[in-house]
Every structure is written in C-alpha cells, then in structure tokens.
Design an enzyme around this catalytic site. Structure first.
Site, PDB file in Angstrom:
ATOM      1  N   HIS A   1      42.801  41.767  13.287  1.00 47.36           N
ATOM      2  CA  HIS A   1      43.589  42.705  13.260  1.00 47.36           C
ATOM      3  C   HIS A   1      42.851  44.068  13.066  1.00 47.36           C
ATOM      4  O   HIS A   1      42.674  44.531  13.920  1.00 47.36           O
ATOM      5  CB  HIS A   1      45.299  42.979  12.307  1.00 47.36           C
ATOM      6  CG  HIS A   1      46.548  42.017  12.303  1.00 47.36           C
ATOM      7  ND1 HIS A   1      46.171  41.388  11.366  1.00 47.36           N
ATOM      8  CD2 HIS A   1      46.774  41.837  13.088  1.00 47.36           C
ATOM      9  CE1 HIS A   1      46.521  40.462  11.589  1.00 47.36           C
ATOM     10  NE2 HIS A   1      47.409  40.545  12.454  1.00 47.36           N
TER      11      HIS A   1
ATOM     12  N   HIS B   1      52.330  28.119  17.211  1.00 50.85           N
ATOM     13  CA  HIS B   1      52.726  28.073  15.581  1.00 50.85           C
ATOM     14  C   HIS B   1      53.330  26.389  15.472  1.00 50.85           C
ATOM     15  O   HIS B   1      53.158  26.885  14.030  1.00 50.85           O
ATOM     16  CB  HIS B   1      53.767  29.266  16.117  1.00 50.85           C
ATOM     17  CG  HIS B   1      53.762  30.262  15.783  1.00 50.85           C
ATOM     18  ND1 HIS B   1      53.477  31.312  17.149  1.00 50.85           N
ATOM     19  CD2 HIS B   1      53.339  31.236  15.053  1.00 50.85           C
ATOM     20  CE1 HIS B   1      53.427  32.265  17.066  1.00 50.85           C
ATOM     21  NE2 HIS B   1      53.133  32.868  15.532  1.00 50.85           N
TER      22      HIS B   1
ATOM     23  N   CYS C   1      59.918  30.394  21.448  1.00 43.31           N
ATOM     24  CA  CYS C   1      59.273  30.301  20.004  1.00 43.31           C
ATOM     25  C   CYS C   1      59.382  31.986  19.474  1.00 43.31           C
ATOM     26  O   CYS C   1      59.160  32.775  20.109  1.00 43.31           O
ATOM     27  CB  CYS C   1      58.031  30.537  20.799  1.00 43.31           C
ATOM     28  SG  CYS C   1      57.389  30.359  18.660  1.00 43.31           S
TER      29      CYS C   1
ATOM     30  N   LYS D   1      41.331  29.442  14.675  1.00 43.52           N
ATOM     31  CA  LYS D   1      41.725  30.627  14.807  1.00 43.52           C
ATOM     32  C   LYS D   1      41.873  31.468  12.948  1.00 43.52           C
ATOM     33  O   LYS D   1      42.881  30.418  13.027  1.00 43.52           O
ATOM     34  CB  LYS D   1      42.562  30.641  15.776  1.00 43.52           C
ATOM     35  CG  LYS D   1      43.382  32.421  15.785  1.00 43.52           C
ATOM     36  CD  LYS D   1      44.251  32.623  17.125  1.00 43.52           C
ATOM     37  CE  LYS D   1      44.640  33.916  17.295  1.00 43.52           C
ATOM     38  NZ  LYS D   1      46.145  34.371  17.071  1.00 43.52           N
TER      39      LYS D   1
ATOM     40  N   LYS E   1      47.345  33.650   9.694  1.00 42.75           N
ATOM     41  CA  LYS E   1      48.142  34.214   7.971  1.00 42.75           C
ATOM     42  C   LYS E   1      48.377  32.914   7.708  1.00 42.75           C
ATOM     43  O   LYS E   1      48.746  31.751   6.557  1.00 42.75           O
ATOM     44  CB  LYS E   1      49.240  35.045   8.372  1.00 42.75           C
ATOM     45  CG  LYS E   1      49.523  35.190   6.731  1.00 42.75           C
ATOM     46  CD  LYS E   1      50.555  36.024   7.117  1.00 42.75           C
ATOM     47  CE  LYS E   1      52.009  35.543   7.478  1.00 42.75           C
ATOM     48  NZ  LYS E   1      52.930  36.098   7.463  1.00 42.75           N
TER      49      LYS E   1
ATOM     50  N   HIS F   1      44.950  41.117   8.409  1.00 44.97           N
ATOM     51  CA  HIS F   1      43.305  40.600   8.195  1.00 44.97           C
ATOM     52  C   HIS F   1      42.308  40.681   8.984  1.00 44.97           C
ATOM     53  O   HIS F   1      42.798  41.597  10.408  1.00 44.97           O
ATOM     54  CB  HIS F   1      43.717  38.286   7.980  1.00 44.97           C
ATOM     55  CG  HIS F   1      44.590  38.480  10.207  1.00 44.97           C
ATOM     56  ND1 HIS F   1      44.034  38.508  11.094  1.00 44.97           N
ATOM     57  CD2 HIS F   1      45.611  37.900  10.460  1.00 44.97           C
ATOM     58  CE1 HIS F   1      44.429  38.522  11.811  1.00 44.97           C
ATOM     59  NE2 HIS F   1      46.039  37.458  12.087  1.00 44.97           N
TER      60      HIS F   1
ATOM     61  N   CYS G   1      55.659  33.543  18.476  1.00 49.25           N
ATOM     62  CA  CYS G   1      55.171  34.071  19.123  1.00 49.25           C
ATOM     63  C   CYS G   1      56.293  35.216  20.079  1.00 49.25           C
ATOM     64  O   CYS G   1      55.732  35.952  20.979  1.00 49.25           O
ATOM     65  CB  CYS G   1      54.681  33.360  21.220  1.00 49.25           C
ATOM     66  SG  CYS G   1      53.620  31.605  20.110  1.00 49.25           S
TER      67      CYS G   1
ATOM     68  N   CYS H   1      55.907  24.827  19.266  1.00 49.21           N
ATOM     69  CA  CYS H   1      55.092  25.753  19.833  1.00 49.21           C
ATOM     70  C   CYS H   1      54.172  25.192  19.925  1.00 49.21           C
ATOM     71  O   CYS H   1      52.981  25.006  18.804  1.00 49.21           O
ATOM     72  CB  CYS H   1      55.179  27.290  19.518  1.00 49.21           C
ATOM     73  SG  CYS H   1      53.979  27.996  20.243  1.00 49.21           S
TER      74      CYS H   1
HETATM   75  N1  MSP Z   1      52.785  42.640  18.564  1.00 51.64           N
HETATM   76  C1  MSP Z   1      52.140  42.270  19.400  1.00 51.64           C
HETATM   77  C2  MSP Z   1      51.503  43.052  20.319  1.00 51.64           C
HETATM   78  C3  MSP Z   1      52.090  43.854  21.468  1.00 51.64           C
HETATM   79  S1  MSP Z   1      51.093  45.129  21.846  1.00 51.64           S
HETATM   80  C4  MSP Z   1      52.316  45.579  23.064  1.00 51.64           C
HETATM   81  C5  MSP Z   1      51.396  41.354  19.151  1.00 51.64           C
HETATM   82  N2  MSP Z   1      50.978  41.623  17.724  1.00 51.64           N
HETATM   83  S2  MSP Z   1      50.257  40.460  16.154  1.00 51.64           S
HETATM   84  O1  MSP Z   1      50.061  41.704  14.925  1.00 51.64           O
HETATM   85  O2  MSP Z   1      50.043  39.321  16.137  1.00 51.64           O
HETATM   86  O3  MSP Z   1      48.861  41.139  16.664  1.00 51.64           O
HETATM   87  C6  MSP Z   1      47.630  40.677  17.523  1.00 51.64           C
HETATM   88  C7  MSP Z   1      46.077  41.507  17.857  1.00 51.64           C
HETATM   89  O4  MSP Z   1      45.744  41.324  16.507  1.00 51.64           O
HETATM   90  C8  MSP Z   1      45.565  39.848  18.871  1.00 51.64           C
HETATM   91  O5  MSP Z   1      45.651  40.791  19.899  1.00 51.64           O
HETATM   92  C9  MSP Z   1      44.292  40.517  18.250  1.00 51.64           C
HETATM   93  O6  MSP Z   1      44.318  41.516  18.905  1.00 51.64           O
HETATM   94  C10 MSP Z   1      44.411  40.399  16.788  1.00 51.64           C
HETATM   95  N3  MSP Z   1      44.529  39.223  16.150  1.00 51.64           N
HETATM   96  C11 MSP Z   1      45.168  38.437  15.573  1.00 51.64           C
HETATM   97  N4  MSP Z   1      44.527  37.138  14.997  1.00 51.64           N
HETATM   98  C12 MSP Z   1      43.097  37.610  15.335  1.00 51.64           C
HETATM   99  C13 MSP Z   1      42.137  36.585  15.208  1.00 51.64           C
HETATM  100  N5  MSP Z   1      42.071  35.528  14.109  1.00 51.64           N
HETATM  101  N6  MSP Z   1      40.738  36.712  16.126  1.00 51.64           N
HETATM  102  C14 MSP Z   1      40.578  38.132  16.334  1.00 51.64           C
HETATM  103  N7  MSP Z   1      42.126  39.118  16.430  1.00 51.64           N
HETATM  104  C15 MSP Z   1      42.419  39.079  16.683  1.00 51.64           C
HETATM  105  O7  MSP Z   1      50.863  40.194  19.264  1.00 51.64           O
END
Ligand code: MSP
Length: 520
Positions: A24, A158, A130, A305, A308, A21, A133, A155
């Site tokens: 990311h 979540h 969790c 925030k 998904k 999304h 997480c 959690c």
């Molecule tokens: N897999 C772990 C990270 C491991 S790094 C060694 C993880 N992945 S995640 O798919 O959940 O993506 C996390 C990252 O996506 C967040 O840290 C952030 O950089 C980004 N974001 C996810 N949702 C977000 C928002 N709503 N807003 C901004 N960034 C977001 O955690």
C-alpha cells in the site's frame, strides 16, 4: 468540461479493514513523488488518497468486533491509514472516505443521472461472488481448493470459497460501451500504461463486455440506491466514484472542471476496474475519461505477492523506524522499474542504503560542506574561469534535469532517479580527480580550489532540488546547509540547475548515518 489546467493524481482508496503494508505504501509513495515533482514545476497539483469503507467484508469484520461498521472504519482511519501517510511522508491534498457525506450524496447524484438516462435496468444476478475481492466471478476465475477447501471451487486470488448469489439487482449497461472503449484505447495509446497492461485490457474488452450488477440487496452497509432504498450500491461502483466526488462533482463545478480528469496510479490487480468499468461509467455520464491509468507491479516477498492473508505483509514502519522515510521512498522508487513486479529483501535495502544513499549522496554532501567550511570559512566561493571538467559538471546538471523531467512525464520514476544519480556519481568522480585537498595546500592554486568548490556546491544544490520529491527530509536539511533560497520543495525542478542561494554554508550532520542495528 475540463480545462486541463491542473495535474490531478490519485491512489486507490484502500480497504479500511486491511492492515497497511509496504505494498500500500508503495502506491502512496509513487503517486506522492509524481505529485511533488509536478508541484515543483509550479503546476496546480492535487494528490488524492483515501479509504474504501463499504461492502460486505467490512460489515462482517465490524460485526465480529462488536461495533458498527462506521465506528470500525473511524477507528481504522485514525489508527492505521492516516498514520501510514505520516510514516512515508505523503503530502496529500485531500483524503476521501466513502462514508463522507460529500461522497455519498454525490455518488447518488451520479447514479440517478445514469438511471434517468436509461443506462440502468433491473435484472437477476445468479453467479459467484468473492467477498475477499468484492467482485463477481466467472467460472474461469475459480480454481480447485486445497487443504480444508479440497473439493470446492475457490477464488484464485484469495484461495477461499466463493459465494453463490441469486439476487434481484440493478445492472449497468456496460456492454453497450464495448466499441466506444476500444475506440478510446485506440485513439489514446497512453491511456493505459504500461504497454503490457494496455494489451491485456484491450484483448479482454475485445471479447465483448457483459453488463455489470451494480447493487446488492442482501445487506445494507453501503450507499442506498436513490430510487430504491432496499438496495445498496455495489462497493466497486461506489468506490470508483471517489475520484470525482472528491474533486467537486455534483457540488463544486468550478473545482471539478479545474481538477478533472485525473491520472490514476493503481496496482495491476485492480487495473480492469479502472481501465474498463470506470471509463464506461464516465462515458455513460457524459464526463471525460481519466487522463491515464497506470498499473504498477506487485511487491514480492519470498517470490510471492505480499499480502496480509499470506503472512508476508511487512509494515512500513518496520523499515522507516530503522532507515527513515526518505530511504523507504528512495529504495522502492529506485530499485523497482515502475510497472514491473519487484522483490523486496532487507539485504538489498541495506546494501542500497549504504552504497547509494550513505556513501554516494550523503557522503558527497558532507564532504563538500566540510571543505567549504575548512578552506573558505564557510563562504561559498564565486569561482574563476571554468575548465572543461567544470563545464562538464554544469552540462551534466542540465542534461540529467531534462532527462529526469521527461522520464517523470512517462511515469518512469526509476529512470528519473537513475538519471539524477549520474550527477551524484559524476560529482564524486570530479572531487576525486580535482583533489581540492591538494589544491588547498598551495596558495598558487587558490583560484582553482575556489572554482572546484564553487562547481561542487552548484552541483549539490541541483541535486537537492532534483531529489526533493523523493527524499524530502534529507534535501530540506541539505538545502538549509547550502543556504538555498526559500524551501527546496518550491525550487523550480525543471530548471534545477538555476537554483539560487545565499553566500554561506552551515555545518551539516550526516544525511544518512551509519546504521548499526541488525535488521530483518
Ligand atoms: N479498495 C480497493 C481499491 C478501490 S479504488 C477505487 C482495493 N483496496 S486495497 O486495500 O486492496 O489496495 C489495493 C492497492 O494496494 C493495490 O491496487 C495496490 O496499489 C496496493 N497493493 C496491495 N498489495 C500490493 C503488493 N503486494 N504490491 C504492490 N502493491 C500492492 O483494492
């Protein structure tokens, strides 16, 4: 160990299971803009991104879909995560998957090294976990459930019940690094950014760190613990190691010493993993800690925030299909102070597209090129003796280049763009006051007309160089129209005003055309 000769920057590796999304994509773009800027300074730059593929969550989804976890991950990498990079125009140097052999083998070497050095012991973990997480939870991390989970502890992130684990696990003696970490934060005030994130981490570590369970034995989708293959490595411990296994740790010492340490760009939700656990792991291994960990804010949709699971997720191509990747990149870097949360709205995006990209920058480019074609047959005039107004434009080019370049070193992407926009606005104002169309009517004003056009062409080229990391497509088109030398992405950005080019312009289609479609 490290010769510090390169600029190595990373994004988090994304859970392969998730649907990409704009949150990311936001992280990807921020890291990519920084990487492109450094590359354009001529630095040895390396941008790493990738996917996080082990753990219980992925195993469960793959099983539910009737495929092996590896097949599941392969499919998602190809259909979702690599395409995301194209959608928002990321120029990464590498893409690591935690299922890569280079990662698995060298993560095991790291672990064995810590084990041999006495940093790991066998213990019992009893507590909450969790799966959303992929994180061990303290009672204070839980809240009372609502709806179908009323009466249960869930959690806080979540809103789903946590699991109660009781396992024999291997533990990392993280507690022994509490003082070393605090001393490191103290000695290196920019290690954690922004300031609010730094303060939060320091007060957390000051309470004293616990040891960390780093293995799981109740399922097998992960990297095997090298001295005990009935355990797999805890998914976060595994994932954090991607930053060094991709950089050659354990297999290519020359590459590793050139690249490591890195600057990590992460969302604030995963700051502690990067600013506490990760440097503790590196200290235990006797390796340099990261250069910097920057925790950016969240994208909020409707005040929440975006995620998904909460149905607020917006796919990046919903935006790029209408506005293009340059607009996506520009909008999020400009509209949100990097480090703060920011609300996304289609109205704000459309308004900025119209006023800043289409009217501010795009229209400036079209007008300047059209005037050179009309009044000078496309030949870029050499210009005569400059007046104060012309010198002022030149001064602005130099000033905003320096301001933006310094802002990039502070990772203040929004400030860099705001500085560059001063040049956009001044060039538009200059054209209004100099009235080249009026000068063109009087042959006596020919030299003045040529000086004015020369000045705005120079300014426009400087803009192309400065905006290339943010809007690579539009600036490549503009650069070609200006007859710039080589590729704009190779033009020295910290001396943007010194750009060189040919003698002619060629016609230019609108860089940011009018968008008729209703969006939202
Ligand atoms: N897999 C772990 C990270 C491991 S790094 C060694 C993880 N992945 S995640 O798919 O959940 O993506 C996390 C990252 O996506 C967040 O840290 C952030 O950089 C980004 N974001 C996810 N949702 C977000 C928002 N709503 N807003 C901004 N960034 C977001 O955690």
């Amino acid at each position: 160990m490290s010769d510090g000769s390169s600029f190595y920057i990373t994004t988090p590796i994304f859970y392969v299971n998730d649907v990409p999304h704009i949150g990311h994509a936001y992280t990807e773009v921020a890291a990519d803009v920084l990487a492109r800027w450094h590359r354009q300074r001529g630095e040895d730059t390396w941008l790493l991104t990738g996917t996080d593929e082990h753990g219980q969550k992925i195993l469960r989804t793959a099983t539910a879909n009737g495929v092996t976890p590896k097949e599941w991950a392969d499919r998602l990498v190809e259909t979702a995560w690599k395409p995301l990079l194209k959608t928002v125009d990321i120029r990464n140097d590498d893409f690591i998957r935690t299922t890569d052999v280079r990662h698995e083998e060298n993560a095991q070497k790291f672990l064995q090294h810590l084990f041999d050095a006495g940093h790991i012991y066998t213990g019992e973990y009893e507590g909450f976990y969790c799966v959303g997480c992929e994180e061990y939870k303290q009672p204070g991390d839980l809240v009372a459930g609502a709806g179908e989970y009323t009466g249960q502890q869930v959690c806080a992130i979540h809103s789903i019940p946590v699991e109660l684990l009781h396992e024999k696990n291997y533990f990392f003696r993280m507690s022994t690094f509490t003082d070393q970490l605090l001393a490191m934060y103290e000695a290196n005030p920019t290690f954690i950014q922004p300031e609010s994130a730094r303060n939060e981490v320091i007060s957390f570590v000051k309470q004293g760190l616990s040891d960390l369970s780093i293995s799981r034995s109740s399922f097998d989708w992960g990297i095997k613990v090298p001295w005990d293959d009935s355990h797999v490595v805890y998914v976060w411990f595994d994932a954090l190691l991607n930053y060094i296994t991709a950089a050659g740790y354990g297999q290519d010492d020359e590459k590793f010493s050139r690249l490591w340490p890195a600057t990590h760009i992460v969302g604030k939700d995963i700051l502690r993993f990067h600013a506490v656990i990760w440097p503790a792991m590196l200290l235990a291994a006797g390796l340099p800690v990261p250069t910097q960990v920057f925790g950016h804010g969240w994208l909020l949709v409707g005040g929440e925030k975006m995620s998904k699971s909460k149905l607020t997720g917006i796919a990046p191509n919903q935006i790029t299909d209408v506005f293009g990747s340059d607009t996506f990149r520009y909008y999020f870097m400009r509209a949100i102070s990097f480090g703060q949360d920011g609300s996304f709205s289609w109205e704000d995006l459309s308004a900025r597209y119209q006023s800043e990209l289409a009217n501010g920058f795009g229209n400036l480019a079209s007008r300047v090129i059209a005037m050179v074609v009309r009044y000078c047959d496309g030949e870029i005039p050499a210009g005569g003796t400059p007046r104060d107004a012309d010198t002022a434009i030149r001064d602005t080019e130099i000033r905003v280049t320096k301001t933006a370049d310094a802002a990039i070193d502070r990772l203040a992407l929004h400030e860099a763009l705001a500085a560059v926009w001063e040049l956009v606005d001044e060039l538009n104002g200059y054209i209004t006051t100099q009235e080249p169309w009026a000068l063109a009517k009087n042959p006596d004003d020919r030299e003045r007309l040529e000086t004015v056009l020369h000045t705005v062409v120079r300014g426009l080229g400087t803009l192309a160089v400065l905006l290339s990391p943010v809007t690579p497509q539009a600036t490549a088109t503009l650069w070609a129209a200006l007859g710039g030398t080589g590729d704009v992405q190779d033009a020295q950005i910290d001396r943007a005003w010194e750009w060189t080019g040919g003698s002619h312009v060629s016609p230019l289609a609108a860089l940011f055309p009018r968008i008729e479609a209703a969006v939202g």
